[in-house]
Design a protein around this motif. Structure first.
Motif, PDB file in Angstrom:
ATOM      1  N   LYS A 153     -65.459  42.123 -59.050  1.00 52.88           N
ATOM      2  CA  LYS A 153     -65.101  41.482 -57.786  1.00 52.88           C
ATOM      3  C   LYS A 153     -63.780  40.730 -57.955  1.00 52.88           C
ATOM      4  O   LYS A 153     -63.727  39.697 -58.644  1.00 52.88           O
ATOM      5  CB  LYS A 153     -66.205  40.512 -57.345  1.00 52.88           C
ATOM      6  N   PRO A 154     -62.702  41.248 -57.371  1.00 54.15           N
ATOM      7  CA  PRO A 154     -61.405  40.579 -57.503  1.00 54.15           C
ATOM      8  C   PRO A 154     -61.388  39.228 -56.792  1.00 54.15           C
ATOM      9  O   PRO A 154     -62.155  38.992 -55.863  1.00 54.15           O
ATOM     10  CB  PRO A 154     -60.426  41.569 -56.862  1.00 54.15           C
ATOM     11  N   THR A 155     -60.492  38.361 -57.224  1.00 50.24           N
ATOM     12  CA  THR A 155     -60.314  37.051 -56.599  1.00 50.24           C
ATOM     13  C   THR A 155     -59.086  37.081 -55.692  1.00 50.24           C
ATOM     14  O   THR A 155     -58.294  38.028 -55.724  1.00 50.24           O
ATOM     15  CB  THR A 155     -60.141  35.954 -57.669  1.00 50.24           C
ATOM     16  N   ASP A 156     -58.939  36.039 -54.898  1.00 47.65           N
ATOM     17  CA  ASP A 156     -57.834  35.987 -53.942  1.00 47.65           C
ATOM     18  C   ASP A 156     -56.489  36.026 -54.660  1.00 47.65           C
ATOM     19  O   ASP A 156     -56.261  35.304 -55.640  1.00 47.65           O
ATOM     20  CB  ASP A 156     -57.944  34.711 -53.106  1.00 47.65           C
ATOM     21  N   ASN A 157     -55.600  36.917 -54.197  1.00 47.64           N
ATOM     22  CA  ASN A 157     -54.239  37.089 -54.720  1.00 47.64           C
ATOM     23  C   ASN A 157     -54.203  37.661 -56.136  1.00 47.64           C
ATOM     24  O   ASN A 157     -53.167  37.583 -56.810  1.00 47.64           O
ATOM     25  CB  ASN A 157     -53.442  35.776 -54.669  1.00 47.64           C
ATOM     26  N   GLU A 158     -55.297  38.247 -56.572  1.00 47.61           N
ATOM     27  CA  GLU A 158     -55.313  38.886 -57.892  1.00 47.61           C
ATOM     28  C   GLU A 158     -54.505  40.186 -57.849  1.00 47.61           C
ATOM     29  O   GLU A 158     -54.490  40.901 -56.851  1.00 47.61           O
ATOM     30  CB  GLU A 158     -56.756  39.178 -58.308  1.00 47.61           C
ATOM     31  N   HIS A 159     -53.812  40.473 -58.953  1.00 43.49           N
ATOM     32  CA  HIS A 159     -53.031  41.695 -59.062  1.00 43.49           C
ATOM     33  C   HIS A 159     -53.810  42.694 -59.921  1.00 43.49           C
ATOM     34  O   HIS A 159     -53.997  42.504 -61.121  1.00 43.49           O
ATOM     35  CB  HIS A 159     -51.662  41.423 -59.698  1.00 43.49           C
ATOM     36  N   ILE A 160     -54.278  43.747 -59.290  1.00 45.69           N
ATOM     37  CA  ILE A 160     -55.034  44.801 -59.979  1.00 45.69           C
ATOM     38  C   ILE A 160     -54.089  45.978 -60.244  1.00 45.69           C
ATOM     39  O   ILE A 160     -53.385  46.432 -59.351  1.00 45.69           O
ATOM     40  CB  ILE A 160     -56.229  45.282 -59.126  1.00 45.69           C
ATOM     41  N   VAL A 161     -54.108  46.443 -61.491  1.00 47.89           N
ATOM     42  CA  VAL A 161     -53.260  47.577 -61.877  1.00 47.89           C
ATOM     43  C   VAL A 161     -54.137  48.724 -62.341  1.00 47.89           C
ATOM     44  O   VAL A 161     -55.047  48.541 -63.154  1.00 47.89           O
ATOM     45  CB  VAL A 161     -52.292  47.172 -63.015  1.00 47.89           C
ATOM     46  N   ALA A 162     -53.893  49.896 -61.773  1.00 52.18           N
ATOM     47  CA  ALA A 162     -54.535  51.126 -62.256  1.00 52.18           C
ATOM     48  C   ALA A 162     -53.465  51.897 -63.022  1.00 52.18           C
ATOM     49  O   ALA A 162     -52.466  52.339 -62.441  1.00 52.18           O
ATOM     50  CB  ALA A 162     -55.057  51.950 -61.077  1.00 52.18           C
ATOM     51  N   LYS A 163     -53.650  52.041 -64.326  1.00 57.01           N
ATOM     52  CA  LYS A 163     -52.625  52.636 -65.191  1.00 57.01           C
ATOM     53  C   LYS A 163     -53.171  53.892 -65.850  1.00 57.01           C
ATOM     54  O   LYS A 163     -54.243  53.865 -66.475  1.00 57.01           O
ATOM     55  CB  LYS A 163     -52.191  51.628 -66.250  1.00 57.01           C
ATOM     56  N   PHE A 164     -52.454  54.991 -65.672  1.00 61.41           N
ATOM     57  CA  PHE A 164     -52.873  56.247 -66.314  1.00 61.41           C
ATOM     58  C   PHE A 164     -52.610  56.110 -67.798  1.00 61.41           C
ATOM     59  O   PHE A 164     -51.459  55.908 -68.234  1.00 61.41           O
ATOM     60  CB  PHE A 164     -52.095  57.418 -65.729  1.00 61.41           C
ATOM     61  N   SER A 165     -53.669  56.206 -68.616  1.00 60.62           N
ATOM     62  CA  SER A 165     -53.588  55.830 -70.030  1.00 60.62           C
ATOM     63  C   SER A 165     -54.223  56.898 -70.925  1.00 60.62           C
ATOM     64  O   SER A 165     -54.837  57.850 -70.451  1.00 60.62           O
ATOM     65  CB  SER A 165     -54.289  54.480 -70.265  1.00 60.62           C
TER      66      SER A 165
END
Length: 402
Positions: free
Chosen positions: A388-400
């Motif tokens: 559950k993300p928090t307010d103004n959180e930066h989520i990154v999906a990175k192909f790894s």
């Protein structure tokens, strides 16, 4: 059955609950619409007051939009009465007192300006048999005056009732106008003492108007057409005492609206602004009772990065989702706003849904590649269906690789 039909059936299913609300599984459609409207407002030098009001009712407030809205008030003398009414409601939804608006040229009483323009509408009716603009705008004027508790609302409502009595048989009220009339008279009715002559007249008129709205209800749940349904939903939600229980198939309406949203029916900002309040359980009557310091949503900044295989990409978007939502809801909201870039696919696992593809790039056990999710630079320790993300959180999906 086509694949698209199967997808829709799986997404929405058959509505069986009697609760007239957006199912949690489709909430991302609502937040996607809200994000779309917010992005549009940011790009406008003169934001639409109806769009701004809808966003405020949904809990998303932009202080810069307030400033731009106030700047436009300098042209109030040239506005129609209905446009002024929208400014009154929009300012109120921002917790700015429409009776005392600070502008570069001094303080402006927008409610007083609306009272003058409403009186012009009424005078024109008695002189010519029609309002100066339209019945819709006169009803909108009354709604705004009533929300502001102006004594002029009652007198204008009496005139509107005369107009309705004089044109019932002519079919001169379309669904949009009937809905706005119902909202306006419902507001006036709520502020009147029981048993008064005026209260009785409004009660009877509301029965007539709600019956007309319900007569436009289609088997699918749409009322009038898809674009009149938003106002009709608002009107019927505040006038339940004036029509028989069960006459409005609300869950069917919600279901069909969500289907149309999924198909992109509300890309026009004005159309989106009329449907959004009902989808978050609000109506225009709520603008004066908003908690201006509480936002039911959180902002999530989302970036997808592929630097492993060409063509490389790095895309970012900002979306809103309800507080407490899992990360999957943010991905769905991003996909709804821009499916070309943020499309993704998941696979069910014993640990919940796992993202296996983003923007057409698939993870591979042979190549030992996968989509890794991070909060900033820190890998997440939960899946997209649990985190559950928090307010103004930066989520990154990175192909790894692993």
């Amino acid at each position: 059955m086509s694949l698209s039909a199967v997808v829709l059936l799986c997404m929405f299913g058959t509505v069986t609950s009697e609760a007239c609300a957006v199912p949690s599984a489709q909430q991302w459609l609502v937040t996607g619409l809200q994000t779309q409207l917010e992005n549009g407002v940011k790009q406008q030098s003169s934001p639409s007051p109806s769009v701004v009001m809808a966003l405020n009712l949904a809990g998303g407030r932009d202080s810069t939009a307030t400033k731009r809205l106030i700047q436009d008030i300098k042209g109030i003398k040239d506005m129609t009465s209905g446009k002024v009414a929208l400014y009154v409601l929009s300012l109120q939804s921002f917790c700015v007192d429409p009776k005392d608006v600070p502008t570069a040229g001094g303080r402006v009483n927008v409610v007083s300006a609306l009272e003058e323009k409403t009186n012009e509408e009424i005078k024109h009716y008695y002189d010519t048999g029609t309002p100066k603009t339209t019945n819709y705008q006169l009803a909108l004027d009354i709604l705004a005056l009533c929300v502001e508790k102006s004594p002029d609302a009652k007198n204008a409502a009496a005139t509107l009732i005369k107009i309705i009595k004089g044109c019932q048989s002519k079919g001169c009220f379309d669904v949009d106008t009937a809905a706005m009339v119902a909202l306006a008279l419902s507001c006036v009715h709520d502020g009147m003492s029981k048993g008064s002559k005026m209260e009785g007249a409004i009660t009877e008129t509301l029965r007539v108007i709600t019956a007309q709205i319900l007569d436009s209800q289609q088997e699918s749940g749409i009322i009038g057409n898809i674009y009149s349904t938003g106002l009709a939903m608002q009107a019927l939600s505040v006038t339940t005492e004036f029509y028989p229980a069960g006459a409005w198939k609300c869950t069917k309406t919600i279901d069909e609206v969500l289907r149309k949203m999924y198909e992109g029916a509300f890309t026009n900002p004005e159309a989106g602004s009329q449907i959004l309040p009902s989808l978050v359980g609000k109506t225009y009557l709520d603008v004066a009772t908003l908690n201006c310091f509480s936002d039911p949503n959180i902002t999530v900044h989302y970036t997808v990065i592929n630097q492993l295989i060409g063509p490389y990409f790095n895309y970012s978007i900002t979306v809103k989702v309800p507080k407490g939502s899992v990360l999957l809801a943010a991905l769905e909201a991003a996909q709804h706003v821009n499916p070309t870039i943020f499309s993704f696919q998941t696979e069910s696992t014993s640990w919940g849904p796992m993202v296996i593809s983003i923007h057409g790039v698939n993870g591979s056990s042979d190549d030992k590649t996968y989509w890794q999710f991070l909060s900033g630079e820190k890998p997440l320790d939960q899946g997209v269906g649990s985190y559950k993300p928090t307010d103004n959180e930066h989520i990154v999906a990175k192909f790894s690789t692993y």
